[in-house]
Design a protein around this motif. Structure first.
Motif, PDB file in Angstrom:
ATOM      1  N   ARG A  18      -1.534  -4.012  12.840  1.00 30.87           N
ATOM      2  CA  ARG A  18      -0.077  -3.869  12.817  1.00 30.87           C
ATOM      3  C   ARG A  18       0.444  -3.921  11.370  1.00 30.87           C
ATOM      4  N   LEU A  19      -0.116  -4.850  10.600  1.00 32.28           N
ATOM      5  CA  LEU A  19       0.309  -4.977   9.201  1.00 32.28           C
ATOM      6  C   LEU A  19      -0.036  -3.724   8.405  1.00 32.28           C
ATOM      7  N   ARG A  20      -1.207  -3.164   8.704  1.00 29.52           N
ATOM      8  CA  ARG A  20      -1.590  -1.935   7.985  1.00 29.52           C
ATOM      9  C   ARG A  20      -0.605  -0.815   8.295  1.00 29.52           C
ATOM     10  N   SER A  21      -0.218  -0.700   9.547  1.00 32.58           N
ATOM     11  CA  SER A  21       0.696   0.406   9.857  1.00 32.58           C
ATOM     12  C   SER A  21       2.079   0.143   9.264  1.00 32.58           C
ATOM     13  N   GLY A  55       0.806  -1.217   0.000  1.00 34.95           N
ATOM     14  CA  GLY A  55       0.000   0.000   0.000  1.00 34.95           C
ATOM     15  C   GLY A  55       0.835   1.261   0.000  1.00 34.95           C
ATOM     16  N   ASP A  56       2.043   1.198   0.578  1.00 37.62           N
ATOM     17  CA  ASP A  56       2.893   2.394   0.601  1.00 37.62           C
ATOM     18  C   ASP A  56       3.836   2.458  -0.607  1.00 37.62           C
ATOM     19  N   ASP A  58       0.870  -0.041   4.876  1.00 31.56           N
ATOM     20  CA  ASP A  58       0.031   0.990   4.267  1.00 31.56           C
ATOM     21  C   ASP A  58      -0.301   2.051   5.314  1.00 31.56           C
ATOM     22  N   PRO A  59       0.763   2.685   5.862  1.00 37.36           N
ATOM     23  CA  PRO A  59       0.537   3.591   7.005  1.00 37.36           C
ATOM     24  C   PRO A  59      -0.375   4.768   6.661  1.00 37.36           C
ATOM     25  N   TYR A  87      -7.429  -9.635   0.813  1.00 38.18           N
ATOM     26  CA  TYR A  87      -8.207  -9.092  -0.310  1.00 38.18           C
ATOM     27  C   TYR A  87      -7.652  -7.789  -0.881  1.00 38.18           C
ATOM     28  N   GLY A  88      -6.366  -7.761  -1.058  1.00 36.53           N
ATOM     29  CA  GLY A  88      -5.783  -6.578  -1.687  1.00 36.53           C
ATOM     30  C   GLY A  88      -5.817  -5.340  -0.810  1.00 36.53           C
ATOM     31  N   THR A  89      -5.942  -5.500   0.505  1.00 40.89           N
ATOM     32  CA  THR A  89      -5.976  -4.317   1.369  1.00 40.89           C
ATOM     33  C   THR A  89      -4.628  -4.030   2.035  1.00 40.89           C
TER      34      THR A  89
END
Ligand code: FAD
Length: 465
Positions: A443-446, A139-140, A449-450, A163-165
């Motif tokens: 945690r994975l999002r940060s 994401g980043d 894809d922060p 799902y691609g997020t």
């Protein structure tokens, strides 16, 4: 640009692939922050409608098998490659992926991030469980290679069911297994599903039925008094009779009509696609007179999916039903996993509440009990049964339009099951994150894809943004 390891290899396919990765990253970075992003893929097997337009990321060059290594039994595959393309590339080497989802246009990346299942799942788990490494556009905007160990192991274990997020899979290295030219089939009929469940437990424990080895297991619940278990075994010697399904005949009819059968490996892998399991009934193409007239290239799940997509958009069939005074119908398309111990009670209650049959039955076991997949964590000591519920039922006057879908979701949860998220979902946020690895996902999002460039899993799967 930080290129992912392994370093570019010699060969046109790899060079072309690396060039496409660079172009894609540039394309991604050019999308203004705040603007939603989606994959512009040629095909889709997603059933939940999306509610907003988004900038399409052109991934048209990401289909193709970069390399097959018959010695190591691995393949490097661009992630938008459909399983049809993938199987076409591996079968000439006498190899196939460990799990080949039934629908030809499911892509490798889609099956890794959105899960998949087939009749080899009782021994091989889900498609992501035979991935050795996966290259992801995060994401980043980085391109990283996630493996079971090393810097991005968290992404490797958190990517399935994301799902691609968290990012988009661009390439994966997967394990392959040897095939024989034919598959011998035994269709074993049962009355009550409790008898089938008992046999299922024994077959999955012994890898054999009545003294003969079994490689593939799936089944169909036709209703309260009838179900069938289909046991497939590799066969190297030419069988006396080999049947072919698809253009000529409907596979699911044969499950009830024959107790023994043999098909080629390719026909086995695609046995369900030509009639979308049994869902092609709605299009009339199972009637012999109609089937003879329909070009074989139209007998594909992809074609039915497109027609259904038009119906969802324009509602022609619904309008006709209204005109004819028929009750409105609720589409019920759900894949769920329940522990085998609850199979009978679930199907009994499904019959009472929803009344849909047939239902597809497919056993599933976690392949490696030492691995836990953070967003879809199944108990490795349990034999799970995937149930494919794909049909429609009359809407109940005065109830909400998703009444039966909601009921299935709640019942599966009550029985300690799990539900795939490719279709409609209704959980409240707290329950959703409790089921699908909330703390690790955050945690994975940060980490990947922060800035929240991609939708989060709840927004995408439940709120359908
Ligand atoms: C009617 C129906 C029946 C099904 N039956 C089966 C079945 O029998 N067996 C089975 O295994 N599965 C089945 N599925 C589920 C299917 O495997 C998943 O929905 C899978 O995600 C579809 O893959 P796709 O390539 O078509 O992806 P799409 O439908 O295009 O996308 C699905 C989701 O995955 C994301 N995505 C797609 N590609 C990537 C990528 N490369 N990287 C990151 N994210 C990506 C998309 O953004 C989207 O959110 C069924 C689905 C439907 C609708």
């Amino acid at each position: 640009m930080p290129l992912a390891s392994p370093p570019p290899k010699a060969g046109d396919a790899w060079t072309g692939y690396r060039r496409r990765v660079e172009t894609l990253v540039a394309q991604y970075r050019a999308i203004p922050p705040g603007e939603p992003v989606r994959l512009a893929k040629r095909t889709s097997n997603l059933f939940r409608p999306r509610s907003r337009a988004a900038a399409g990321l052109d991934v048209s060059g990401f289909d193709g098998v970069l390399a097959v290594d018959p010695g190591a039994r691995t393949a490097d595959v661009a992630a938008m490659t459909t399983y049809e393309q993938l199987v076409d590339a591996t079968l000439p080497h006498g190899l196939m992926p460990l799990v080949v989802p039934e629908l030809k246009t499911i892509t490798l990346g889609g099956a890794i991030t959105g899960l998949g299942i087939e009749s080899s799942s009782w021994r091989n788990g889900m498609p992501h469980e035979s991935v050795l490494e996966i290259e992801v556009l995060t994401g980043d905007g980085r391109v990283v290679t996630a493996r079971p160990e090393g810097e991005h192991r968290d992404l490797y274990f958190g990517f399935p069911n994301s799902y691609g997020t968290l990012g988009y899979a661009l390439r994966a290295r997967i394990e392959l297994e040897s095939v024989a030219p034919w598959v011998r089939l035994r269709h074993v009929a049962f009355g009550r599903v409790s008898a089938l469940a008992e046999a299922l437990v024994a077959v999955c424990a012994d890898g054999a039925y009545e003294g003969e080895g079994v490689d593939f297991v799936d089944g169909v619940w036709w209703g309260p008094e009838e179900c069938t278990l289909t046991l497939g075994s590799w066969q190297a010697d030419p069988p006396p009779v080999v049947h072919s399904y698809g253009a000529k005949a409907v596979y699911y009819h044969s499950v009830r009509a024959r107790s023994e059968d043999a098909v080629t490996v390719r026909d086995y892998l695609w046995r369900w696609d030509a009639d979308w399991f049994w869902c092609s009934r709605a299009f009339g193409v199972q009637r012999p007179g109609v089937r003879r007239l329909v070009p074989a290239r139209w007998l594909r799940s992809e074609v039915y999916g497109r027609v259904l997509g038009w119906e969802q958009r324009f509602g022609g069939k619904a309008a006709l039903d209204r005109l004819l005074g028929q009750p409105e119908r609720e589409a019920v398309v759900q894949d769920v996993e329940v522990p085998v111990a609850h199979l009978e009670v679930f199907l009994e209650r499904l019959r009472g509440e929803v009344g849909i049959a047939p239902v597809w039955i497919c056993p599933l076991r976690v392949r490696d009990a030492g691995r836990r997949w953070s967003l879809y964590d199944l108990d490795p000591s349990t034999l799970w049964v995937n149930l494919g519920i794909w049909s429609s039922c009359p809407r109940r006057p005065g109830t909400d339009p998703y009444h039966h879908n909601r009921w299935i979701e709640a019942e599966v949860d009550r029985l300690g099951g799990r539900k795939s998220l490719y279709s409609t979902a209704f959980y409240d946020e707290e329950r959703f994150w409790a089921l699908y690895g909330g703390p690790e996902y955050r945690r994975l999002r940060s980490a990947y894809d922060p800035d929240g460039r991609l939708l989060d899993l709840y927004q995408k799967c439940v709120l359908r943004r």
